[in-house]
Design an enzyme around this catalytic site. Sequence first.
Site, PDB file in Angstrom:
ATOM      1  N   ARG A 185       0.821  -1.216   0.000  1.00  0.00           N
ATOM      2  CA  ARG A 185       0.000   0.000   0.000  1.00  0.00           C
ATOM      3  C   ARG A 185       0.857   1.270   0.000  1.00  0.00           C
ATOM      4  O   ARG A 185       0.493   2.275   0.615  1.00  0.00           O
ATOM      5  CB  ARG A 185      -0.965   0.023   1.190  1.00  0.00           C
ATOM      6  N   GLU A 308      -5.988 -11.888   8.677  1.00  0.00           N
ATOM      7  CA  GLU A 308      -5.626 -11.965   7.259  1.00  0.00           C
ATOM      8  C   GLU A 308      -4.509 -12.973   7.008  1.00  0.00           C
ATOM      9  O   GLU A 308      -3.544 -12.697   6.295  1.00  0.00           O
ATOM     10  CB  GLU A 308      -5.233 -10.583   6.733  1.00  0.00           C
ATOM     11  N   ARG A 341      -1.509  -5.574  17.380  1.00  0.00           N
ATOM     12  CA  ARG A 341      -2.611  -4.954  16.623  1.00  0.00           C
ATOM     13  C   ARG A 341      -3.962  -5.597  16.924  1.00  0.00           C
ATOM     14  O   ARG A 341      -4.067  -6.820  17.106  1.00  0.00           O
ATOM     15  CB  ARG A 341      -2.326  -5.025  15.125  1.00  0.00           C
ATOM     16  N   ASP A 382     -11.577  -0.534   8.264  1.00  0.00           N
ATOM     17  CA  ASP A 382     -10.240  -0.612   7.704  1.00  0.00           C
ATOM     18  C   ASP A 382      -9.871   0.642   6.931  1.00  0.00           C
ATOM     19  O   ASP A 382      -9.891   0.621   5.694  1.00  0.00           O
ATOM     20  CB  ASP A 382     -10.188  -1.853   6.780  1.00  0.00           C
ATOM     21  N   GLU A 404      -3.834   3.590  15.573  1.00  0.00           N
ATOM     22  CA  GLU A 404      -3.150   3.482  14.273  1.00  0.00           C
ATOM     23  C   GLU A 404      -3.926   4.241  13.198  1.00  0.00           C
ATOM     24  O   GLU A 404      -5.074   3.919  12.912  1.00  0.00           O
ATOM     25  CB  GLU A 404      -3.011   2.007  13.884  1.00  0.00           C
ATOM     26  N   GLU A 410      -4.363   4.492   1.058  1.00  0.00           N
ATOM     27  CA  GLU A 410      -4.808   3.220   0.488  1.00  0.00           C
ATOM     28  C   GLU A 410      -6.226   3.309  -0.068  1.00  0.00           C
ATOM     29  O   GLU A 410      -6.511   2.807  -1.148  1.00  0.00           O
ATOM     30  CB  GLU A 410      -4.737   2.124   1.555  1.00  0.00           C
ATOM     31  N   TRP A 557     -14.858 -12.353  -0.926  1.00  0.00           N
ATOM     32  CA  TRP A 557     -15.055 -10.950  -0.554  1.00  0.00           C
ATOM     33  C   TRP A 557     -16.132 -10.365  -1.444  1.00  0.00           C
ATOM     34  O   TRP A 557     -16.057 -10.467  -2.666  1.00  0.00           O
ATOM     35  CB  TRP A 557     -13.746 -10.199  -0.779  1.00  0.00           C
TER      36      TRP A 557
HETATM   37  O1  GCW Z   1      -6.836  -3.597   4.681  1.00  0.00           O
HETATM   38  C1  GCW Z   1      -5.725  -4.210   4.823  1.00  0.00           C
HETATM   39  C2  GCW Z   1      -4.781  -3.791   3.746  1.00  0.00           C
HETATM   40  C3  GCW Z   1      -3.596  -4.690   3.829  1.00  0.00           C
HETATM   41  C4  GCW Z   1      -2.964  -4.460   5.196  1.00  0.00           C
HETATM   42  C5  GCW Z   1      -4.006  -4.739   6.272  1.00  0.00           C
HETATM   43  C6  GCW Z   1      -3.487  -4.462   7.665  1.00  0.00           C
HETATM   44  C7  GCW Z   1      -0.716  -4.743   5.899  1.00  0.00           C
HETATM   45  O2  GCW Z   1      -5.406  -3.880   2.506  1.00  0.00           O
HETATM   46  O3  GCW Z   1      -2.726  -4.362   2.797  1.00  0.00           O
HETATM   47  O4  GCW Z   1      -1.862  -5.299   5.369  1.00  0.00           O
HETATM   48  O5  GCW Z   1      -5.114  -3.944   6.054  1.00  0.00           O
HETATM   49  O6  GCW Z   1      -3.659  -3.349   8.122  1.00  0.00           O
HETATM   50  O7  GCW Z   1      -2.937  -5.355   8.274  1.00  0.00           O
END
Ligand code: GCW
Length: 717
Positions: A185, A308, A341, A382, A404, A410, A557
């Site tokens: 990103r 993820e 996180r 997000d 954060e 992005e 998705w």
């Molecule tokens: O939404 C997502 C982004 C990912 C990112 C993730 C995150 C680093 O599309 O690219 O990965 O959030 O914040 O962990």
Amino acid sequence: MKRSIICLIFLGCLLGNMAAESGYELWLRYRLVDDMSLLDNYRKLNAVCYFPKTTSEQASAAKAELFRGMEGLLGKLPAETSAPDGGTLWIGVSHVLFPSGDIPFGEKVRALNEEGYLIWSGRLNGKQRVVVTALTDRGLLYGVFHYLRLMQTRQSLDDLCVVENPKLKYRMLNHWDNLDGTVERGYAGYSLWNWERLPFYKETRYTDYARANASIGINGIVLNNVNAQAKSLRRDWLVKASGLADAFRPYGIRVYLTAKFSAPKELGGLDTANPKDSRVRAWWKEKVEEIYSIIPDFGGFLVKANSEGQPGPQDYGCTHADGANMLGEALEPYGGVVFWRAFVYQNERHVDRVVTGYNEFKPLDGQFRKNVFVQPKNGPIDFQPREPFHPLFGGMPRTPLALEFQITQENLGHAGHLVYLGTLYEETLQSDTYACGQGSTVSKVLQDYQRTHGISAIAGVPNVGTDLNWTGHLFGQANWYAFGRLAWNPDMCAMTIAEEWVRMTFSNTQEVLNPILKLMAMSRETYVNYTMPLGLNHIMNYATHNGPEPWHDDPVWTAFDYHKVTTDSIGVDRTDGGSGATGQYHTPVCDRFNSLRTCPESYLLWFHRLPWDYRLASGKTLWDELVSHYYKGVAEVGQMKNIWHSLEGKIDLERYNQVASLLEYQEREAMWWRDGCVLFFQQYSQRPLPEGCQPPAHDLKYYQSIPFPYDWKGYYD
Ligand code: GCW
């Protein structure tokens, strides 16, 4: 004669201010002060400098910056004196400047913390003087940057008494840089870190990066991506990282690394990464010991776990707290910290993603070690162009939270759209959580952890890369600047910060300042209007997160989970009767979001599912209002273009052209968003466009087929 020389200098200075600039110098341009009487006054006050001898790297960096700034701003260096009472400008840590302890403003100095500083001016020992002082060299460095900023923004140096302490302790940038040089990103070229040449060759750019960050008070940099590679913890990579630590240290910045949870397996050859396994715990302890032997001031770890696809403690039936505490325990003897996180979701379609972070972390409140932060994003989905604040900020009083933000755009047009994010940051920080009654803003909650837990933090995912101007779009620099200033003081006003930035980056004249500020002030709402109005969100292109794709629909998705459009209605019911997200907020926020009568229209479709004919405050139907926002957004980009065009000839051509051409690009993309979304939703609403809205030039299929980076097929020829 003297007068004509002065005029020539002045003319040269004006021309100098118009010379082509790449933007590399950021806000640290230090051009000659173009106001003669101010220049005169500044020169007098800075004529002779007393800067006690020092061997510290940070004090040397402060001195180098001061002299660099003076040379540019005043056109000459101050004379130096070693006689303590000789100079007009005194710079140094307080116990060296005033060894007897007899300080006229002693009380103020005592109010400083280890990063704070005092800038004072007035009569001292019978002479007019300016004093920049602090308890530590790091504080001094910040003080010097502030002092230079006063002159960069043309403020008076008379009767100063500036006492500053940062309001948050850890002010972090979280790079999402991969070890192969790409940036997740990242839209401004490749990673700044040249791993191949590290640690031996330290590029000048590292120092310039550290200078820029120190100037806004950043004191920690996570070097690599949260989608981590275990390799970053291997000895050879740690040695490389130490090169960056060396480059940043003089500027008060510590380096941190992400920790891949499966590293004990991948690097250590263990058959598990279970945080309850003693071999795993021992592996992390040894690894941490090794890190500190290579980077003695290492800051700690940032971890993305069980999200993820990243491994984590839940793989072993353990909790986030178990995982975070294991790392916290290993770091504790060295003073290191963990940022764990809270951005977690499991891609299960029956669960509303908005509620998952809170549901997973709230029950763990109070279970984390003292050196562990839980780090939620600003909002619960997000990094969308607008989100309500994350409910965890009102939900974990016994756990220090690090907020954060994303600086990289992005979901806000990458580096192609002019969107000033200071206003977005302010909106989140000033949201009232009501955690301890009225006035418990997110900003206050963050600051309060300093009182209750002795630590506090904020993090930003940066937008920098190898592009000559660092951020791709020149205005991306403003977002980096704004993040840093708010990290230092989260209660600053976003437009005050914008003004500082414009003054330092472009000009102090009203004819430049006013239009640019107008543009910045409107830019974020404009973006929301042409992409995701009325609380709609997450309808961007699946792969790139740029451009519209409300039609994306596959088993993994689907945008339909986020807009839930049907022929009757649109929006997601997150009220008590729906996914219950409103219930994660304290009263009265919860009630405000829950009730249609009080829910702000900007969050309407975020929290409510409504029929197309629902009437809004304007008297318009939901359909008409939605469409009007899309059209308004595009019209506003047109206004932004006009505002920018009014600056032609008033700023240098290179930077003028860069922004002008990107605004053209932004306008096309805004139309793409508007036309694609309006036609897509119209299939369901089956209603005509409101009066005055020109129908899109093409059919829906056309917009659906535009790839990104796009190929316009002559659409706007
Ligand atoms: O939404 C997502 C982004 C990912 C990112 C993730 C995150 C680093 O599309 O690219 O990965 O959030 O914040 O962990």
